[in-house]
Write a protein that holds these residues in place. Structure first.
Motif, mmCIF file in Angstrom:
data_model
loop_
_atom_site.group_PDB
_atom_site.id
_atom_site.type_symbol
_atom_site.label_atom_id
_atom_site.label_comp_id
_atom_site.label_asym_id
_atom_site.label_seq_id
_atom_site.Cartn_x
_atom_site.Cartn_y
_atom_site.Cartn_z
ATOM 1 N N GLU A 433 7.597 -8.776 -5.920
ATOM 2 C CA GLU A 433 8.015 -8.094 -4.694
ATOM 3 C C GLU A 433 8.855 -6.860 -5.017
ATOM 4 N N ARG A 434 9.677 -6.952 -6.051
ATOM 5 C CA ARG A 434 10.492 -5.795 -6.441
ATOM 6 C C ARG A 434 9.605 -4.655 -6.933
ATOM 7 N N PHE A 435 8.537 -4.996 -7.638
ATOM 8 C CA PHE A 435 7.596 -3.968 -8.071
ATOM 9 C C PHE A 435 7.045 -3.213 -6.867
ATOM 10 N N VAL A 436 6.672 -3.955 -5.813
ATOM 11 C CA VAL A 436 6.132 -3.314 -4.616
ATOM 12 C C VAL A 436 7.197 -2.433 -3.959
ATOM 13 N N ARG A 437 8.423 -2.977 -3.855
ATOM 14 C CA ARG A 437 9.499 -2.207 -3.203
ATOM 15 C C ARG A 437 9.796 -0.901 -3.926
ATOM 16 N N GLU A 438 9.748 -0.920 -5.253
ATOM 17 C CA GLU A 438 10.191 0.240 -6.035
ATOM 18 C C GLU A 438 9.057 1.164 -6.454
ATOM 19 N N SER A 439 7.809 0.738 -6.296
ATOM 20 C CA SER A 439 6.697 1.561 -6.752
ATOM 21 C C SER A 439 6.362 2.650 -5.736
ATOM 22 N N PRO A 440 6.197 3.888 -6.185
ATOM 23 C CA PRO A 440 5.792 4.971 -5.272
ATOM 24 C C PRO A 440 4.345 4.839 -4.804
ATOM 25 N N LEU A 441 3.615 3.872 -5.367
ATOM 26 C CA LEU A 441 2.230 3.655 -4.959
ATOM 27 C C LEU A 441 2.123 3.061 -3.559
ATOM 28 N N PHE A 442 3.233 2.461 -3.079
ATOM 29 C CA PHE A 442 3.228 1.796 -1.781
ATOM 30 C C PHE A 442 4.222 2.478 -0.844
ATOM 31 N N SER A 443 3.804 2.629 0.418
ATOM 32 C CA SER A 443 4.659 3.238 1.443
ATOM 33 C C SER A 443 5.185 2.160 2.374
ATOM 34 N N GLY A 444 6.204 2.505 3.150
ATOM 35 C CA GLY A 444 6.759 1.574 4.127
ATOM 36 C C GLY A 444 5.687 1.125 5.106
ATOM 37 N N GLY A 445 5.608 -0.174 5.348
ATOM 38 C CA GLY A 445 4.606 -0.726 6.245
ATOM 39 C C GLY A 445 3.354 -1.197 5.540
ATOM 40 N N ASP A 446 3.189 -0.846 4.262
ATOM 41 C CA ASP A 446 2.024 -1.323 3.518
ATOM 42 C C ASP A 446 2.099 -2.835 3.328
ATOM 43 N N VAL A 447 0.945 -3.490 3.468
ATOM 44 C CA VAL A 447 0.847 -4.930 3.265
ATOM 45 C C VAL A 447 0.216 -5.194 1.903
ATOM 46 N N VAL A 448 0.808 -6.134 1.167
ATOM 47 C CA VAL A 448 0.333 -6.490 -0.164
ATOM 48 C C VAL A 448 0.296 -8.013 -0.257
ATOM 49 N N VAL A 449 -0.742 -8.566 -0.880
ATOM 50 C CA VAL A 449 -0.776 -10.005 -1.141
ATOM 51 C C VAL A 449 -0.198 -10.237 -2.528
#
Length: 472
Positions: A433-449
């Protein structure tokens, strides 16, 4: 792009500039062919690749390809033979030609000569010349009849289609080369001319003696290997459809079906599969491939290949980076058609009663239904990433592992981008989850499994036991 491209390095790609161009074009795995070159050259290539890893932040994997027992004719000073269809020639050990005026092909492999029987086939010069064994004229001497016309130079490869040879797949040269590869820090080892599962076990035992066991790719180029494919898949970590020698071992017309069978078996086992040999061969000398070659590459991808490999095209070709770039373009269009044809539906596992495989499939279904931007998995061993990849999700798959060896091997799996997790986090799910939060590949509101195998207190590792829909 989900499909991985393997580039063989050689005289055309031995500089930092050339290898950088291959990376920019899309190559992420680099093959060092130990049939050619020496330690000094490999030291240089490994240094360039590791420096590029640091510079780019990409995971670049080094594949050591061992020579194996490549069988060649020997030179007795008679030069190149001109063989006409129907002509008879002798095949024998050095010295057997003395006192004979007939055309003679020398083979310095007594054990192999003794094992060949009347009625069997002999293929010379990558199959350009085909012979039938018509008589045995001594313990180390055979009479052959040519099935077609051609030339027979000295020091050319010779094959015995369908024959389980008495030569060990792991040679003394391979042992020396493996020690060099271990010293240089290669990531994965490809074993040539595998005949049975025991060959893989022998190689891994040698690795243990050297203090480190690396993933092993079994190169399938023997008929006996195809017959024992299930057991080989149990012991190896991945397979290569090595179509050059495999095309000598079987009917050439049978090769496309064999390729599909091998890929299906590897996909079902959740192990990466490489398709190799003459994929864009015309690009050795031409800036454009043929129409047949582009179709061949696309069909390998649609068959289910995780990786597609370039050999001469990048090792000695005039256009190495263009070959990678064209292969990448073909893969992009082939994958677009694959998803258009399949929809966004992930591929169900062959064994739906296997908990880890079914859970991975469910994670891919969840990603599809929630229109997730990606799947993110934390996998200590890399097995979860490989099982997820076998489901062929449309979404990119980010595989976190603290072990660099695992990250370098997951580079072979379809759609997987290896990632080094934040080490301060002990909880595997939180790392993902921290990877998703800190990665510029994902924007706010993006859903990830997110999937993870979170060990209980005292456990070192566990199977995947967490699947979560996470919104940034």
């Amino acid at each position: 792009m989900h499909t991985k491209i393997i580039a063989t390095l050689g005289p055309a790609t031995e500089t930092e500039e050339a290898i950088t161009a291959l990376v920019d074009a899309g190559a992420r795995i680099f093959r060092l062919n130990f049939s050619h070159g020496g330690k000094e050259g490999f030291v240089k290539l490994v240094g360039i690749i590791r420096a590029l890893e640091q510079k780019t932040g990409l995971t670049l994997t080094i594949l050591q390809d061992l020579s194996g027992p490549k069988i060649r004719t020997c030179d007795i000073g008679r030069g190149t033979l001109d063989i006409a269809k129907g002509a008879e020639v002798l095949l024998g050990a050095p010295g057997q030609e003395e006192g004979r005026d007939e055309p003679f092909i020398c083979l310095d492999q007594p054990a192999l000569l003794r094992s060949i029987n009347v009625g069997e086939t002999v293929a010379l010069s990558d199959g350009m010349l085909q012979f039938n064994v018509v008589a045995r004229e001594g313990d180390l001497l055979l009479r052959l009849r040519a099935e077609n016309s051609g030339i027979a130079p000295a020091r050319k490869g010779i094959a015995f289609p369908g024959k389980t040879t008495p030569l060990a797949a792991f040679t003394a040269k391979d042992k020396d080369d493996l020690a060099i590869g271990m010293e240089l820090g290669v990531d994965v080892v490809a074993m040539s001319y595998v005949q049975k599962a025991d060959d893989i076990c022998h190689l891994k035992a040698e690795m243990r003696n050297m203090g480190r066991v690396l993933p092993v790719i079994a190169k399938l180029e023997r008929q006996s290997a195809i017959q024992g494919l299930d057991r080989i898949l149990e012991e190896c970590d991945g397979v290569m459809v090595a179509r050059g020698d495999l095309g000598l071992e079987c009917e050439l017309a049978q090769l496309p079906a064999l390729q599909k069978r091998i890929i299906n078996a590897a996909n079902a086992a959740g192990k990466p599969v490489i398709v190799a040999t003459q994929m864009l061969l015309s690009m050795v000398s031409s800036p454009m491939p043929t129409r047949a070659e582009t179709t061949d590459v696309a069909n390998a991808i649609l068959d289910g290949a995780d990786c597609i490999m370039l050999s001469e095209e990048t090792a000695i070709g005039k256009y190495p980076d263009k070959a990678v770039a064209f292969m990448r373009k073909i893969a992009t269009w082939a994958e677009e058609f694959y998803f258009e044809n399949q929809g966004a539906n992930p591929k169900p596992p062959s064994d739906q009663e296997h908990p880890a495989k079914f859970l991975a499939y469910c994670a891919c279904l969840l990603a599809q239904k929630t229109r997730s931007k990606a799947l993110v998995t934390h996998s200590t061993s890399g097995s979860t990433a490989r099982i997820l990849a076998a489901c062929r999700p449309k979404q990119p798959l980010f595989a976190l592992s603290p072990d660099s060896r695992v990250r370098h091997f997951t580079n072979f799996s379809w759609g997987v981008t290896p990632v080094s997790p934040i080490s301060e986090e002990d909880n595997h799910q939180e790392r993902a989850e921290r990877f998703v939060r800190e990665s510029p590949l994902f924007s706010g509101g993006d859903v990830v499994v997110v999937t993870a195998g979170q060990p209980k207190r005292g456990q070192l590792q566990t199977q995947t036991n967490v699947v979560k829909v996470y919104e940034k």
